[in-house]
Design a protein around this motif. Structure first.
Motif, PDB file in Angstrom:
ATOM      1  N   ILE A 190     -52.379 -54.186  47.675  1.00  0.00           N
ATOM      2  CA  ILE A 190     -53.336 -55.014  48.395  1.00  0.00           C
ATOM      3  C   ILE A 190     -53.021 -56.481  48.133  1.00  0.00           C
ATOM      4  CG2 ILE A 190     -55.216 -53.316  48.400  1.00  0.00           C
ATOM      5  CD1 ILE A 190     -56.558 -54.979  46.168  1.00  0.00           C
ATOM      6  N   GLU A 191     -53.426 -57.294  49.074  1.00  0.00           N
ATOM      7  CA  GLU A 191     -53.301 -58.738  48.923  1.00  0.00           C
ATOM      8  C   GLU A 191     -54.707 -59.322  48.939  1.00  0.00           C
ATOM      9  OE1 GLU A 191     -50.766 -62.364  50.892  1.00  0.00           O
ATOM     10  OE2 GLU A 191     -51.427 -60.753  52.211  1.00  0.00           O
ATOM     11  N   LEU A 192     -54.978 -60.214  48.006  1.00  0.00           N
ATOM     12  CA  LEU A 192     -56.270 -60.901  47.931  1.00  0.00           C
ATOM     13  C   LEU A 192     -56.049 -62.393  48.143  1.00  0.00           C
ATOM     14  CD1 LEU A 192     -56.736 -58.908  44.845  1.00  0.00           C
ATOM     15  CD2 LEU A 192     -58.764 -59.085  46.243  1.00  0.00           C
ATOM     16  N   ILE A 193     -57.000 -63.040  48.805  1.00  0.00           N
ATOM     17  CA  ILE A 193     -56.997 -64.506  48.885  1.00  0.00           C
ATOM     18  C   ILE A 193     -58.291 -64.996  48.262  1.00  0.00           C
ATOM     19  CG2 ILE A 193     -57.120 -66.538  50.368  1.00  0.00           C
ATOM     20  CD1 ILE A 193     -55.167 -65.306  52.222  1.00  0.00           C
ATOM     21  N   PHE A 194     -58.143 -65.853  47.278  1.00  0.00           N
ATOM     22  CA  PHE A 194     -59.266 -66.512  46.620  1.00  0.00           C
ATOM     23  C   PHE A 194     -59.319 -67.926  47.182  1.00  0.00           C
ATOM     24  CE2 PHE A 194     -57.824 -63.143  43.907  1.00  0.00           C
ATOM     25  CZ  PHE A 194     -58.984 -62.581  43.421  1.00  0.00           C
ATOM     26  N   ASP A 195     -60.404 -68.235  47.895  1.00  0.00           N
ATOM     27  CA  ASP A 195     -60.553 -69.520  48.587  1.00  0.00           C
ATOM     28  C   ASP A 195     -61.610 -70.366  47.882  1.00  0.00           C
ATOM     29  OD1 ASP A 195     -60.316 -71.511  50.478  1.00  0.00           O
ATOM     30  OD2 ASP A 195     -61.153 -70.342  52.124  1.00  0.00           O
ATOM     31  N   GLU A 196     -61.457 -71.677  47.949  1.00  0.00           N
ATOM     32  CA  GLU A 196     -62.320 -72.623  47.246  1.00  0.00           C
ATOM     33  C   GLU A 196     -62.298 -72.309  45.748  1.00  0.00           C
ATOM     34  OE1 GLU A 196     -66.119 -73.635  49.035  1.00  0.00           O
ATOM     35  OE2 GLU A 196     -65.400 -72.885  50.980  1.00  0.00           O
ATOM     36  N   LEU A 197     -61.088 -72.335  45.212  1.00  0.00           N
ATOM     37  CA  LEU A 197     -60.822 -71.966  43.825  1.00  0.00           C
ATOM     38  C   LEU A 197     -61.606 -72.839  42.838  1.00  0.00           C
ATOM     39  CD1 LEU A 197     -58.837 -69.989  42.382  1.00  0.00           C
ATOM     40  CD2 LEU A 197     -57.326 -71.942  42.103  1.00  0.00           C
ATOM     41  N   ILE A 198     -62.197 -72.192  41.855  1.00  0.00           N
ATOM     42  CA  ILE A 198     -62.909 -72.865  40.772  1.00  0.00           C
ATOM     43  C   ILE A 198     -62.033 -72.895  39.521  1.00  0.00           C
ATOM     44  CG2 ILE A 198     -64.961 -72.822  39.281  1.00  0.00           C
ATOM     45  CD1 ILE A 198     -65.626 -73.372  42.237  1.00  0.00           C
ATOM     46  N   GLN A 199     -61.420 -71.751  39.182  1.00  0.00           N
ATOM     47  CA  GLN A 199     -60.606 -71.646  37.967  1.00  0.00           C
ATOM     48  C   GLN A 199     -59.511 -70.614  38.183  1.00  0.00           C
ATOM     49  OE1 GLN A 199     -61.183 -73.224  34.725  1.00  0.00           O
ATOM     50  NE2 GLN A 199     -59.140 -72.431  34.334  1.00  0.00           N
ATOM     51  N   LEU A 200     -58.329 -70.927  37.680  1.00  0.00           N
ATOM     52  CA  LEU A 200     -57.213 -69.994  37.650  1.00  0.00           C
ATOM     53  C   LEU A 200     -56.659 -70.048  36.240  1.00  0.00           C
ATOM     54  CD1 LEU A 200     -55.031 -68.164  38.951  1.00  0.00           C
ATOM     55  CD2 LEU A 200     -53.815 -70.265  39.576  1.00  0.00           C
ATOM     56  N   TYR A 201     -56.672 -68.922  35.555  1.00  0.00           N
ATOM     57  CA  TYR A 201     -56.161 -68.868  34.191  1.00  0.00           C
ATOM     58  C   TYR A 201     -55.097 -67.781  34.128  1.00  0.00           C
ATOM     59  CZ  TYR A 201     -55.749 -68.737  29.181  1.00  0.00           C
ATOM     60  OH  TYR A 201     -55.240 -68.798  27.903  1.00  0.00           O
ATOM     61  N   ILE A 202     -53.874 -68.187  33.798  1.00  0.00           N
ATOM     62  CA  ILE A 202     -52.752 -67.254  33.718  1.00  0.00           C
ATOM     63  C   ILE A 202     -52.197 -67.271  32.300  1.00  0.00           C
ATOM     64  CG2 ILE A 202     -50.424 -66.731  34.575  1.00  0.00           C
ATOM     65  CD1 ILE A 202     -52.673 -66.308  36.633  1.00  0.00           C
ATOM     66  N   ASN A 203     -52.072 -66.071  31.742  1.00  0.00           N
ATOM     67  CA  ASN A 203     -51.509 -65.919  30.409  1.00  0.00           C
ATOM     68  C   ASN A 203     -50.456 -64.813  30.476  1.00  0.00           C
ATOM     69  OD1 ASN A 203     -51.013 -65.985  27.707  1.00  0.00           O
ATOM     70  ND2 ASN A 203     -52.916 -65.016  27.088  1.00  0.00           N
ATOM     71  N   PRO A 204     -49.196 -65.172  30.681  1.00  0.00           N
ATOM     72  CA  PRO A 204     -48.149 -64.156  30.802  1.00  0.00           C
ATOM     73  C   PRO A 204     -48.057 -63.279  29.556  1.00  0.00           C
ATOM     74  CG  PRO A 204     -47.330 -66.317  31.448  1.00  0.00           C
ATOM     75  CD  PRO A 204     -48.675 -66.529  30.815  1.00  0.00           C
TER      76      PRO A 204
ATOM     77  N   TRP B 196     -57.266 -64.470  34.851  1.00  0.00           N
ATOM     78  CA  TRP B 196     -58.485 -64.381  35.649  1.00  0.00           C
ATOM     79  C   TRP B 196     -58.568 -65.501  36.665  1.00  0.00           C
ATOM     80  CZ3 TRP B 196     -62.505 -68.027  35.124  1.00  0.00           C
ATOM     81  CH2 TRP B 196     -62.484 -68.814  33.982  1.00  0.00           C
ATOM     82  N   ILE B 197     -59.350 -65.227  37.705  1.00  0.00           N
ATOM     83  CA  ILE B 197     -59.521 -66.137  38.830  1.00  0.00           C
ATOM     84  C   ILE B 197     -61.002 -66.216  39.169  1.00  0.00           C
ATOM     85  CG2 ILE B 197     -58.960 -66.555  41.266  1.00  0.00           C
ATOM     86  CD1 ILE B 197     -56.467 -64.779  40.826  1.00  0.00           C
ATOM     87  N   CYS B 198     -61.476 -67.423  39.488  1.00  0.00           N
ATOM     88  CA  CYS B 198     -62.853 -67.623  39.948  1.00  0.00           C
ATOM     89  C   CYS B 198     -62.799 -68.467  41.217  1.00  0.00           C
ATOM     90  CB  CYS B 198     -63.667 -68.336  38.866  1.00  0.00           C
ATOM     91  SG  CYS B 198     -65.350 -68.748  39.373  1.00  0.00           S
ATOM     92  N   SER B 199     -63.523 -68.032  42.245  1.00  0.00           N
ATOM     93  CA  SER B 199     -63.545 -68.776  43.507  1.00  0.00           C
ATOM     94  C   SER B 199     -64.882 -68.574  44.208  1.00  0.00           C
ATOM     95  CB  SER B 199     -62.407 -68.317  44.423  1.00  0.00           C
ATOM     96  OG  SER B 199     -62.617 -66.990  44.858  1.00  0.00           O
ATOM     97  N   LYS B 200     -65.088 -69.369  45.237  1.00  0.00           N
ATOM     98  CA  LYS B 200     -66.317 -69.254  46.027  1.00  0.00           C
ATOM     99  C   LYS B 200     -66.207 -68.203  47.124  1.00  0.00           C
ATOM    100  CE  LYS B 200     -68.219 -73.834  45.300  1.00  0.00           C
ATOM    101  NZ  LYS B 200     -68.796 -75.010  45.969  1.00  0.00           N
ATOM    102  N   LYS B 201     -64.976 -67.906  47.558  1.00  0.00           N
ATOM    103  CA  LYS B 201     -64.764 -66.937  48.636  1.00  0.00           C
ATOM    104  C   LYS B 201     -63.580 -66.039  48.292  1.00  0.00           C
ATOM    105  CE  LYS B 201     -66.187 -70.203  52.217  1.00  0.00           C
ATOM    106  NZ  LYS B 201     -65.710 -70.945  53.404  1.00  0.00           N
ATOM    107  N   VAL B 202     -63.636 -64.789  48.777  1.00  0.00           N
ATOM    108  CA  VAL B 202     -62.535 -63.836  48.579  1.00  0.00           C
ATOM    109  C   VAL B 202     -62.423 -62.956  49.814  1.00  0.00           C
ATOM    110  CG1 VAL B 202     -61.586 -61.965  47.167  1.00  0.00           C
ATOM    111  CG2 VAL B 202     -63.009 -63.695  46.097  1.00  0.00           C
ATOM    112  N   LYS B 203     -61.188 -62.636  50.159  1.00  0.00           N
ATOM    113  CA  LYS B 203     -60.940 -61.616  51.175  1.00  0.00           C
ATOM    114  C   LYS B 203     -59.712 -60.825  50.747  1.00  0.00           C
ATOM    115  CE  LYS B 203     -58.669 -64.941  54.239  1.00  0.00           C
ATOM    116  NZ  LYS B 203     -58.740 -65.587  55.551  1.00  0.00           N
ATOM    117  N   TRP B 204     -59.550 -59.640  51.328  1.00  0.00           N
ATOM    118  CA  TRP B 204     -58.437 -58.776  50.946  1.00  0.00           C
ATOM    119  C   TRP B 204     -57.927 -58.029  52.168  1.00  0.00           C
ATOM    120  CZ3 TRP B 204     -57.995 -53.441  51.278  1.00  0.00           C
ATOM    121  CH2 TRP B 204     -59.147 -52.766  51.675  1.00  0.00           C
ATOM    122  N   ARG B 205     -56.714 -57.489  52.031  1.00  0.00           N
ATOM    123  CA  ARG B 205     -56.157 -56.617  53.059  1.00  0.00           C
ATOM    124  C   ARG B 205     -55.182 -55.633  52.438  1.00  0.00           C
ATOM    125  NH1 ARG B 205     -52.059 -60.405  56.622  1.00  0.00           N
ATOM    126  NH2 ARG B 205     -50.725 -61.077  54.904  1.00  0.00           N
TER     127      ARG B 205
END
Length: 155
Positions: A71-85, A127-136
């Motif tokens: 699946i593909e997700l789009i997080f729109d109006e991003l608040i926080q993106l935290y990546i820890n490989p 983790w990701i935080c946003s105001k909007k999300v959609k997927w396909r």
């Protein structure tokens, strides 16, 4: 190229439906992540910027199961993106994810015990935080091919 229709996620019920459909992200992995904004530099070197919250993230997740396998997700109006490989000699398998709607925001994390209220939320979880999300559905995007850009030469 995937042709599935985008599905808006509006509330916790929509999240639960996706979580159930995608097996709570069990035995999955992040294949790709791409972030972009509406900002850019014009040919005359002037800058075009937006005063809106214009950061977006596309996330491609693949899993070891079918219907859907990716699946593909789009997080729109991003608040926080935290990546820890993952550190060396560790895998990046997702055994379960957190996906919730709280106080008008959407949170997704690659750990089923993560919470935005935890004191140590910046620990070892992506983790990701946003105001909007959609997927396909992105079943035809399974495999090693990178979808968000060319492979760089590693040498």
């Amino acid at each position: 190229m995937t042709t599935s229709q985008w599905q808006e996620i509006n509330n916790q019920e929509d999240i639960e439906n996706l979580m159930s459909l995608f097996g709570w992200f069990h035995d999955s992995c992040i294949k790709g992540l791409y972030m972009w904004t509406d900002h850019y530099v014009n040919k005359d070197l002037s800058m075009s910027i937006s005063a809106k919250r214009d950061h977006r993230v596309r996330l491609l997740i693949q899993r070891q199961n079918t219907n859907p396998t990716a699946i593909e997700l789009i997080f729109d109006e991003l608040i926080q993106l935290y990546i820890n490989p993952s550190p060396e000699n560790y895998d990046s398998i997702i055994f379960g994810a957190t996906f919730l709607h709280k106080d008008g925001l959407f949170y997704w994390a690659d750990d089923n015990e993560w919470s935005p209220d935890k004191e140590n939320k910046f620990a070892e979880v992506n983790w990701i935080c946003s105001k909007k999300v959609k997927w396909r559905d992105a079943n035809d995007w399974i495999g090693e091919t990178l979808r968000y850009g060319p492979k760089e030469d590693k040498e």
